[in-house]
Design a protein around this motif. Sequence first.
Motif, PDB file in Angstrom:
ATOM      1  N   ARG A 171      -3.664  -4.464  -8.765  1.00 35.77           N
ATOM      2  CA  ARG A 171      -4.645  -5.323  -8.082  1.00 35.77           C
ATOM      3  C   ARG A 171      -4.446  -5.676  -6.755  1.00 35.77           C
ATOM      4  N   LEU A 172      -3.353  -6.085  -6.611  1.00 33.26           N
ATOM      5  CA  LEU A 172      -2.907  -6.550  -5.255  1.00 33.26           C
ATOM      6  C   LEU A 172      -2.514  -5.837  -4.170  1.00 33.26           C
ATOM      7  N   VAL A 173      -2.139  -4.484  -4.690  1.00 30.73           N
ATOM      8  CA  VAL A 173      -1.563  -3.330  -3.487  1.00 30.73           C
ATOM      9  C   VAL A 173      -2.562  -3.503  -2.304  1.00 30.73           C
ATOM     10  N   GLY A 174      -2.095  -3.575  -1.148  1.00 31.32           N
ATOM     11  CA  GLY A 174      -2.828  -3.652   0.196  1.00 31.32           C
ATOM     12  C   GLY A 174      -3.428  -2.255   0.567  1.00 31.32           C
ATOM     13  N   ALA A 187      -8.469  -3.456   2.384  1.00 26.88           N
ATOM     14  CA  ALA A 187      -8.843  -4.284   0.981  1.00 26.88           C
ATOM     15  C   ALA A 187      -7.631  -4.399   0.073  1.00 26.88           C
ATOM     16  N   SER A 188      -7.692  -4.918  -0.914  1.00 27.15           N
ATOM     17  CA  SER A 188      -6.591  -4.647  -1.880  1.00 27.15           C
ATOM     18  C   SER A 188      -7.249  -3.851  -3.279  1.00 27.15           C
ATOM     19  N   ALA A 190      -7.992  -4.853  -5.989  1.00 21.94           N
ATOM     20  CA  ALA A 190      -8.799  -5.377  -6.874  1.00 21.94           C
ATOM     21  C   ALA A 190     -10.320  -5.177  -6.356  1.00 21.94           C
ATOM     22  N   ASP A 242      -0.156   0.099  -0.016  1.00 21.45           N
ATOM     23  CA  ASP A 242       1.072  -0.425  -0.217  1.00 21.45           C
ATOM     24  C   ASP A 242       1.853   0.153  -1.537  1.00 21.45           C
TER      25      ASP A 242
ATOM     26  N   LEU B 180       0.644  -4.085   5.150  1.00 23.36           N
ATOM     27  CA  LEU B 180       0.064  -3.477   4.038  1.00 23.36           C
ATOM     28  C   LEU B 180       0.065  -4.595   3.068  1.00 23.36           C
ATOM     29  N   THR B 194     -11.581  -9.022  -0.823  1.00 21.09           N
ATOM     30  CA  THR B 194     -10.100  -8.499  -0.678  1.00 21.09           C
ATOM     31  C   THR B 194      -9.724  -8.113   0.802  1.00 21.09           C
TER      32      THR B 194
END
Lengths: 252, 261
Positions: A171-174, A187-188, A190, A242, B180, B194
């Motif tokens: 959900r949070l990975v960039g 984005a991430s 999510a 990420d 990142l 996001t």
Amino acid sequence: MAHDVEVSMLRAARTERVAIPQLSDTFPSLDLLTAYEIQAEQRAGFGPLVGWKLGVTSRAKQQQVGVDAPIYGFLAGDHVLDLGEPLVVAEHISPRCEPEIVFVIGRDLSGAHVTATEVLGATAGVAVGIEVLDSRYTDYRFTMPDVVADNASAGRYVVGTPVPPHGLDLRLVGVVLELGGEVVATASGAASLGHPAAAVAWLVRELAASGEGLRAGEVVLSGGLTAAVPVSAGDVVVATIDRLGSVELACR
Amino acid sequence: MPITDAPGKARALYDARRDRVPIAPFTDADPTLGMGDGYAVQEQLVDLLLADGDAIVGYKVGLTSKPMQRMIGVDSPDFAPILASTALVSGGSVSLSTLIQPKIEAEVIAVMGERLQGPGVGVTEAARAVAGVSAGVEIVDSRFEDWRIKLADTVADLASNGAFAVSSRVVPLSQVDTRLVGMTLTRNGELADTGAGAAALGDPLLVVAWLANVLGERGIALEPGHLVMTGALHAAVPMAAGDVFRAEFDRLGPVTLRVVA
């Protein structure tokens, strides 16, 4: 086949690289169910089935087109780009690239009640990917049934090196998309249905309706995480996520 | 050419902040006003606010994304001091009655560990001087009617800064890739947007370096403990009473704010 006319119209657009008006102009009664039948009839023409892709997975996009669910398409041998293989732009109509989280399925998974947790349990690895969309319709103008019939605008895709999903919060990975060395979107995870594994779970539940499921070894492109960027010959696209690394696609 | 009546314009903004009544953009009356004019007014406005007992706790950098720069018609960011009086507490509330037309943005906030002053600051020097980064939100607000701002207007108006909240957790750069780091902003539990750190000039640390160099031209340094708000990672979201906003950053954690009337 029941939908030979529609299938041959789409095939002609693809092989001649000339976009056509949306099918619903010619067939106003086209609905989602029929559209998925048209899609399924095209599967055999693309080589062995290798997986699936999701579309319309962002709430923003869903609101924009007035729907509350994503769509899916199939991926087969002809869609694959290997690592380092360039995208030959002239083989497509109007290609656009978007970054995605790709699931590599580790064991068969099916059922009408599958959740994100079960998807993660059945996943062998997750990877950064670039999907190349290519609508067979003029200027990407289509209704939901149109785009489903056109296999959710599937074009080509490339997948980076998978890593085990355990301990990652997808959900949070960039997510960073670069075009020609410049950041064009971020984005991430999510951005796809709130969680990419939830998007894959939706796919499994939809496939159950037609008695299908995911097979070990298949890949699932879990939905575009940014707006898709148009590409032309000479462009270089890099998607970085990420913890998952990056993948690069040169356009020739 | 020097701006006409920078002190008067600063006073007009000071009054607009105090009364929460927006004014006509300065560029309505004089479309030739530019960035330098904006900073001249900003300096006078900051002096007025400091004279009231406020304090500078760091800086915000705005216009850090290409889409925002294109919208305003510039090719570089802008900056303004952030004031102690505008600090909010994560987990607490923000009152609309203290603002005019607020919107919320999630940002990576750099916390300075060492003094840093340009010129000649690159990303390496910036990384060495930063103690770490924290999750943050900025509430942007405009003292100009209907957000009808041009560059000179927003620069004069403290770069449209309204308030901010920062997480208490400062994460060292060895534990996070500022380019990142991923972010989600939810409004009442629903995903609003996001982003990732690279949305700010390609890397929030480049924003710190840019700021140190620009401040250096003015003889100002970033001091230990100063916060640097490195720029929005997504399009700003309007706020309404009753909203609960949560900006969650990978590795940095969340910042939460309740919006009250």
